[in-house]
Scaffold this active site. Sequence first.
Site, PDB file in Angstrom:
ATOM      1  N   ALA A 290       0.853  -1.191   0.000  1.00  0.00           N
ATOM      2  CA  ALA A 290       0.000   0.000   0.000  1.00  0.00           C
ATOM      3  C   ALA A 290       0.884   1.235   0.000  1.00  0.00           C
ATOM      4  O   ALA A 290       2.107   1.148   0.184  1.00  0.00           O
ATOM      5  CB  ALA A 290      -0.917   0.001   1.218  1.00  0.00           C
TER       6      ALA A 290
ATOM      7  N   ASP B 227      -2.359   8.668  16.144  1.00  0.00           N
ATOM      8  CA  ASP B 227      -3.037   8.600  14.846  1.00  0.00           C
ATOM      9  C   ASP B 227      -3.985   7.407  14.782  1.00  0.00           C
ATOM     10  O   ASP B 227      -3.957   6.633  13.824  1.00  0.00           O
ATOM     11  CB  ASP B 227      -2.002   8.521  13.719  1.00  0.00           C
ATOM     12  CG  ASP B 227      -2.619   8.816  12.352  1.00  0.00           C
ATOM     13  OD1 ASP B 227      -3.680   9.473  12.302  1.00  0.00           O
ATOM     14  OD2 ASP B 227      -2.039   8.379  11.339  1.00  0.00           O
TER      15      ASP B 227
ATOM     16  N   TRP C  29       5.705   4.232   0.419  1.00  0.00           N
ATOM     17  CA  TRP C  29       5.225   2.881   0.163  1.00  0.00           C
ATOM     18  C   TRP C  29       5.470   1.961   1.353  1.00  0.00           C
ATOM     19  O   TRP C  29       6.424   2.117   2.109  1.00  0.00           O
ATOM     20  CB  TRP C  29       5.917   2.313  -1.084  1.00  0.00           C
ATOM     21  CG  TRP C  29       5.400   2.930  -2.355  1.00  0.00           C
ATOM     22  CD1 TRP C  29       5.972   3.925  -3.073  1.00  0.00           C
ATOM     23  CD2 TRP C  29       4.189   2.591  -3.019  1.00  0.00           C
ATOM     24  NE1 TRP C  29       5.203   4.254  -4.164  1.00  0.00           N
ATOM     25  CE2 TRP C  29       4.093   3.438  -4.156  1.00  0.00           C
ATOM     26  CE3 TRP C  29       3.175   1.670  -2.789  1.00  0.00           C
ATOM     27  CZ2 TRP C  29       3.035   3.378  -5.036  1.00  0.00           C
ATOM     28  CZ3 TRP C  29       2.115   1.608  -3.679  1.00  0.00           C
ATOM     29  CH2 TRP C  29       2.045   2.457  -4.784  1.00  0.00           C
TER      30      TRP C  29
ATOM     31  N   GLY D  14       1.283   4.839   1.999  1.00  0.00           N
ATOM     32  CA  GLY D  14       0.866   5.549   3.195  1.00  0.00           C
ATOM     33  C   GLY D  14       1.410   6.954   3.239  1.00  0.00           C
ATOM     34  O   GLY D  14       1.990   7.453   2.270  1.00  0.00           O
TER      35      GLY D  14
END
Length: 745
Positions: free
Chosen positions: A153, A285, A159, A155
């Site tokens: 993915a 987060d 990567w 972010g």
Amino acid sequence: MTACVRAGCTGTYGPEGYCDECGRKAPPGTTPATATATAGATAAHTVHTGQTRSASGSTGRRGSTRGGLGAGLIDMPRVPLRDPATAVMADPQVSESRRYCGQCDKPVGRSRDGKPGLVEGFCANCGARFSFHPRLGAGDLVNNRYEILGCLAFGGLGWIYLARDRNVSDSVLDRWVVLKGLINTGDADAMAAAVTERRFLVEVDHPNIVKIHDFVQHPDKASGTMVGYIVMEYVGGRSLRDMLLAYRAQAGSGSALPLAQVLAYGVEILPALGYLHDRDLLFCDFKPDNVIHAEEQLKLIDLGAVRRADDEQSAVYGTPGYQAPEVARVGPSVPADIYTVGRALAVLSFNFSGFSSRYAERLPDRADIPLLAQEESYYRLLRRATHPDPAQRFQSAGELREQLLGVLREVLSAADGVARPAASTRFTPERRAFGTQAGAVGDGAQPAEFDGPAIAAALPVPQVDTADEGAGFLATLSSTDPDELVRALHTAPVRTVEVSLRLILANIERGDLAKAAAELDALAGTEPTDWRIDWYRGLAALAGRQPAAARESFDAVYDALPGEPAPRLALAVAAEWSGDADTAARLYERVWRSDRGYVSAAFGLARLRLGTHDRAGAVAVLDEVPDNSSYRAAAQVAALRARLAGDRQALAEADLVDASGRLVRLGLDVGRQAQLTVETLEAALEWTGSGRPAGGRVLGHELTERSLRLGLEQAYRILAKVAHDPDDRIALVDRANAVRPRTLV
């Protein structure tokens, strides 16, 4: 036990089919037959969670046991583990909408004049170089250990890659790991310092937190700059965000996950946040993207934003819509982490459109969200968790989890009618039931419906904080006389919060409400956020027959403790007394559905149902009072009277027959049996006056005027025999003579 076949390993295969030293799965044919089923059931999970060796050399089996998802209250969907090889992206691309400069956060790489945006180049705003090509490719070997398989993915820091750990992987088992960019800087010294500073994450070890294995550096192919990476375990489940999107794909774009499921997610993951907070670490987060549901367990998967609580230098990472509004001014904190959890719960549980824009710093109006309009306790929980003032939020993950559990029990019980009681750590049980007058059978008039001092004396009271310095002294007090208690409390060796609260309660109980109010005002000056002050203000207001003031105080306690039944019960009676029957009925019902120990709620709900002529509903709730309750008989008496309440001509024959059967089954003493017999036969006699034909019998008497009058005469004479007052005895004999049917003799 069978010895491990891996070269150099001295371990043995345990009953679950894995080596107790190196953690590898046993090859076929080497595991004892008794362990085969267990090994096969847990193999996939262990592959992805890993078994890691601690610094001391012992093996920690993290994630090898089944999770407690659902808190033992509900069955949660099981998310199968994903083969890591299928998770790698075939063609890793970053959509233009996600391309931002790593230095100034301005959009870069966007289309212009019909031409596609550049994948790499220089920011037009600050001149910093950007590139959205993966820095690592399949086959790259990082730190001479981690073999890259591909991208998983993209972010916030670049990567995210899947890799094989060559130091662990062998012909028996592969250990898959994830590499994620640590920082985005061209300063090698700053990068090295960041790696050193964040090595504390390796010591984080909790079954609901992804395990950090290592921090490594690797040169960027294009610039040669050393880039830092976190190496963590691979968790092959689905993020809560993906779970939400998948649910919407099936149920519709405006739908959200079932509330009970969302609450269970919160209950499961909060201990992980509490674990970090206990070690003076802040997650910073939290959001649905950073929580993975794998099989029957949740895991926090992104520790990139974790920082020490006293760190005032490192960059603070967060996500718009989730991050607490004060973080930009004063930095992160435990209440700021609580805020992110509240926002994440909201996003998962209802269609929260605009949560990162229009509603970035507030919840939608309750009336606009059907779920919030229906689930008041959940709304209050979200409102406190996301309060603009950090001091008004839950102050720990454990505190929020406790209230989440209470709300979950309430939601489930409201849905299926099955009570899910739990001992409260905040309140005692109700000290006695109030409002049970309908179940009282005796001489004289029944007491007033709202006896404020009696209600205040019946409601639960806060549990004593055993950590309070005065708790030991309070445990020595044995007197129940309020005046004696006040005198004893004034001799306390130290005036603590608990001693002050007990003194306030004693003053309320003895009717000295002015003194109680003065003590409460003084305590509020030193403990302004203590919800117990509002609780005792509410009790004092009830004792002073001020239901509106009591309602205001109990409403504040409900805000503070939305998962507790006691504030809902207190608020219900204050609302009923204030004339708000709808609110009172709703609250009584939620309390009663959750916990059958609050008998006052059953009587209150029955009382309000009778007020709307719902005799069947009143009887139904009174019948739910458990057989082992000391108020069971009173509830059955009240149910009998509910059957006969209201317009007698509106009764059905079945109501009279049911009341008769209840009275027979009650098995009361002679006097009370006779009194209820009178009430039942009088109702039946009035009913027969309509001339309706009837074939049933009530207390052994036909539903005819003559038979019922004979029965009434007999009951009055029994009452006269057991009456203690001569005047009462004479009056009862007169009634018996008056009701006796006319005869020729």
